[in-house]
Design an enzyme around this catalytic site. Structure first.
Site, PDB file in Angstrom:
ATOM      1  CB  CYS A   1       1.474  -3.769   5.299  1.00 33.82           C
ATOM      2  SG  CYS A   1      -0.112  -4.505   5.740  1.00 33.82           S
TER       3      CYS A   1
ATOM      4  CG  HIS B   1      -0.330  -0.017   2.537  1.00 29.62           C
ATOM      5  ND1 HIS B   1       0.191   1.114   3.115  1.00 29.62           N
ATOM      6  CD2 HIS B   1      -0.138  -1.026   3.420  1.00 29.62           C
ATOM      7  CE1 HIS B   1       0.679   0.804   4.311  1.00 29.62           C
ATOM      8  NE2 HIS B   1       0.497  -0.485   4.521  1.00 29.62           N
TER       9      HIS B   1
END
Length: 191
Positions: free
Chosen positions: A165, A149
């Site tokens: 992440c 992301h």
């Protein structure tokens, strides 16, 4: 409109559509804040660039090297697009093989219960937008909690700060998002 805002298929890229949407709604898409786009502030090693990279993986495969803090998008047997990334902090690193299961533009953020337990001050929900920690785009990895992301904190690129992440500056995650298909292989290495 700049020529780089039109993809190879002749359609507007998602970045161009974001700008057009902001303009149509009376907003300046760059007014007042950085959006995490600041590629200019990154050290050269973390700036997006085409590099020599030997791989037997098919074009479109993503290889993440957590030790190097780089994400490689394979383009051919000897070439890849390299992006600088932020990775999981100690205790939150992992390796494996997954696929991009879905993609989202300006995604909402729902911190998982485990994260809220560790950090009870976090909001339970945050709508997508420039202040959202997921940034401009997200590519969800399999059925896991992990994503590739954007970020609203470009200074974290090259750092180990996440809960597992992988984050890119917003300009880079928009570029990657426009190039990657749902179903793309993602190989995470800790070499």
């Amino acid at each position: 409109m700049a020529h780089h805002e039109v993809g190879l298929d002749g359609k507007l890229t998602s970045r161009a559509l974001d700008r057009r949407s902001a303009f149509c709604h009376g907003r300046d898409p760059g007014a007042g804040f950085d959006h995490g786009n600041s590629d200019d502030t990154l050290p050269d090693e973390y700036k997006r660039q085409v590099v020599f990279y030997r791989s037997l993986e098919t074009p479109g495969t993503i290889i993440i090297d957590t030790h190097e803090r780089h994400l490689y998008l394979i383009q051919s047997e000897t070439r890849a697009l390299r992006y600088g990334i932020g990775v999981g902090r100690v205790g939150f690193t992992w390796q494996g093989l997954l696929q991009v299961s879905r993609k989202a533009e300006w995604p909402d953020w729902h911190p998982p219960p485990e994260m809220i337990e560790r950090q009870p001050y976090l909001p339970r929900f945050m709508a997508g937008g420039p202040g959202n920690p997921l940034g401009a785009r997200a590519m969800y990895l399999g059925n896991s909690e992990y994503r590739i992301h954007g970020t609203n904190a470009p200074e974290t690129i090259g750092q180990a700060v996440s809960s597992g992440c992988f984050r890119l500056v917003n300009d880079d995650v928009i570029d990657l998002y426009d190039r990657v298909q749902v179903g793309a292989r993602v190989i995470v290495r800790q070499d």
